[in-house]
Design a protein around this motif. Structure first.
Motif, PDB file in Angstrom:
ATOM      1  N   VAL A   1     -46.443 -40.600  24.668  1.00 36.49           N
ATOM      2  CA  VAL A   1     -45.580 -41.209  25.722  1.00 36.49           C
ATOM      3  C   VAL A   1     -46.591 -41.945  26.796  1.00 36.49           C
ATOM      4  O   VAL A   1     -47.165 -41.315  27.476  1.00 36.49           O
ATOM      5  CB  VAL A   1     -44.457 -40.281  26.397  1.00 36.49           C
TER       6      VAL A   1
ATOM      7  N   THR B   1     -54.989 -36.534  19.574  1.00 35.93           N
ATOM      8  CA  THR B   1     -54.082 -37.306  18.576  1.00 35.93           C
ATOM      9  C   THR B   1     -54.687 -36.578  17.172  1.00 35.93           C
ATOM     10  O   THR B   1     -53.554 -36.369  16.281  1.00 35.93           O
ATOM     11  CB  THR B   1     -54.656 -38.653  18.420  1.00 35.93           C
TER      12      THR B   1
ATOM     13  N   ASN C   1     -37.418 -36.598  15.378  1.00 35.75           N
ATOM     14  CA  ASN C   1     -36.754 -37.505  16.308  1.00 35.75           C
ATOM     15  C   ASN C   1     -37.348 -36.910  17.794  1.00 35.75           C
ATOM     16  O   ASN C   1     -36.493 -36.899  18.854  1.00 35.75           O
ATOM     17  CB  ASN C   1     -35.252 -36.931  16.493  1.00 35.75           C
ATOM     18  N   LYS C   2     -38.617 -36.803  17.929  1.00 32.18           N
ATOM     19  CA  LYS C   2     -39.243 -36.705  19.284  1.00 32.18           C
ATOM     20  C   LYS C   2     -40.585 -37.597  19.314  1.00 32.18           C
ATOM     21  O   LYS C   2     -41.115 -37.810  18.341  1.00 32.18           O
ATOM     22  CB  LYS C   2     -39.844 -35.070  19.362  1.00 32.18           C
ATOM     23  N   ARG C   3     -40.796 -37.937  20.380  1.00 30.71           N
ATOM     24  CA  ARG C   3     -41.822 -38.826  20.800  1.00 30.71           C
ATOM     25  C   ARG C   3     -43.028 -37.880  21.294  1.00 30.71           C
ATOM     26  O   ARG C   3     -42.705 -37.546  22.476  1.00 30.71           O
ATOM     27  CB  ARG C   3     -41.624 -40.006  21.567  1.00 30.71           C
TER      28      ARG C   3
ATOM     29  N   SER D   1     -41.886 -49.997  25.723  1.00 28.82           N
ATOM     30  CA  SER D   1     -42.031 -48.384  25.590  1.00 28.82           C
ATOM     31  C   SER D   1     -41.707 -48.106  24.094  1.00 28.82           C
ATOM     32  O   SER D   1     -42.018 -46.707  23.842  1.00 28.82           O
ATOM     33  CB  SER D   1     -40.822 -48.147  26.341  1.00 28.82           C
ATOM     34  N   TYR D   2     -41.271 -48.685  23.251  1.00 30.65           N
ATOM     35  CA  TYR D   2     -41.266 -48.327  21.643  1.00 30.65           C
ATOM     36  C   TYR D   2     -42.569 -48.713  20.960  1.00 30.65           C
ATOM     37  O   TYR D   2     -42.365 -48.414  19.900  1.00 30.65           O
ATOM     38  CB  TYR D   2     -40.198 -48.719  21.180  1.00 30.65           C
TER      39      TYR D   2
ATOM     40  N   SER E   1     -44.559 -37.757   7.855  1.00 30.44           N
ATOM     41  CA  SER E   1     -45.167 -36.586   8.648  1.00 30.44           C
ATOM     42  C   SER E   1     -45.174 -35.356   8.232  1.00 30.44           C
ATOM     43  O   SER E   1     -45.964 -34.480   8.487  1.00 30.44           O
ATOM     44  CB  SER E   1     -44.586 -36.691  10.209  1.00 30.44           C
TER      45      SER E   1
ATOM     46  N   HIS F   1     -54.353 -45.448  20.614  1.00 34.77           N
ATOM     47  CA  HIS F   1     -54.216 -44.836  22.011  1.00 34.77           C
ATOM     48  C   HIS F   1     -55.709 -44.921  22.677  1.00 34.77           C
ATOM     49  O   HIS F   1     -55.808 -45.232  23.825  1.00 34.77           O
ATOM     50  CB  HIS F   1     -53.736 -43.421  21.857  1.00 34.77           C
TER      51      HIS F   1
ATOM     52  N   LEU G   1     -53.288 -43.079  15.067  1.00 35.41           N
ATOM     53  CA  LEU G   1     -52.695 -42.728  16.486  1.00 35.41           C
ATOM     54  C   LEU G   1     -54.113 -42.887  17.206  1.00 35.41           C
ATOM     55  O   LEU G   1     -54.010 -43.270  18.492  1.00 35.41           O
ATOM     56  CB  LEU G   1     -52.085 -41.748  16.460  1.00 35.41           C
TER      57      LEU G   1
END
Length: 255
Positions: free
Chosen positions: A240, A208, A235-237, A253-254, A61, A78, A74
């Protein structure tokens, strides 16, 4: 300048920034090497177009080109999910603004946390639960040279009979009043129907992979903006789906 030359410029700019002393804590030598290897591979392919092999990509990223490629993937993921549900639900895009805050990692993280907590409360309100059956949430941060605006975009999946319960203007006013009460100031709220396949695709594309969401655009701002952004996204989503919608799609959910 063609697209390939633009990409080379993004690589060079990111490497120049990441080599600075103040980036050592966020971009390790290993991470920097990832971007350099990615760049060298791309450069070789650009200079040798006859090369038959697939280009190596670091897929990180913090790499401006891989970040762009990742966001493209992404979009397709989505978009396909949302379109599977368009015939069963009415879809709306809801935008909930937070506070403008300083470009500091702790300030932005605090505002993101507060926005998420307040959103949970908003979605628990009876008038929302009456018609909303799930959502797709995207966290967004707009940056300028002097401040940032963490906010939420959320696609609401509502019952087909929502118009029997509310006029859309009434529904928006109720959400606006509740959000402003929760946030403690006159925050901007936007609500619009996504009544066609084209509108859904366009909205998911914006959420996105819109240009202003691309890492390479931040490279033109102060390097501190880049540093803070890389710290914030760790470490963030940022995307969701609600558990009930994932269950309906037979996903966890993952995913």
């Amino acid at each position: 300048m063609n697209k390939e030359e633009e990409y080379i410029g993004y690589y060079k700019k990111s490497i120049e920034i990441y080599e600075r002393e103040d980036f050592k804590d966020i971009i390790s030598k290993k991470k920097l090497l990832n971007v350099k290897n990615c760049y060298n591979e791309y450069l070789y392919w650009y200079e040798h177009p006859e090369w038959p092999h697939k280009i190596f990509r670091c897929k990180k990223s913090f790499c401006p080109i891989c970040d762009m490629k990742n966001k493209r993937m992404l979009y397709y993921k989505h978009k396909d999910r949302a379109l599977k549900l368009e015939k069963k639900y009415n879809l709306f895009i809801l935008v909930l603004n937070g506070n403008n805050v300083e470009i500091k990692t702790d300030k932005i993280n605090e505002e993101i946390k507060d926005n998420n907590e307040k959103l949970k409360i908003l979605l628990s309100r009876p008038f929302i639960k009456k018609v909303v059956r799930g959502y797709f949430k995207a966290i967004e941060i707009n940056y300028t040279y002097y401040d940032s605006l963490p906010h939420i975009h959320i696609i609401l999946f509502t019952i087909k009979g929502i118009y029997k319960h509310f006029k859309i203007s009434e529904f928006k006013n109720m959400i606006t009043q509740e959000w402003r009460n929760l946030k403690g100031f006159n925050a901007n709220v936007y609500l619009k129907s996504l009544g066609t396949k084209e509108k859904i695709e366009k909205e998911v594309s914006y959420l996105t992979r819109h240009n202003k969401k691309q890492l390479y655009n931040l490279l033109n701002l102060d390097s501190n903006v880049v540093k803070v952004h890389l710290e914030v996204i760790q470490n963030k989503r940022f995307f969701v789906w609600s558990k009930n919608i994932l269950k309906e799609l037979k996903l966890n959910s993952y995913t």
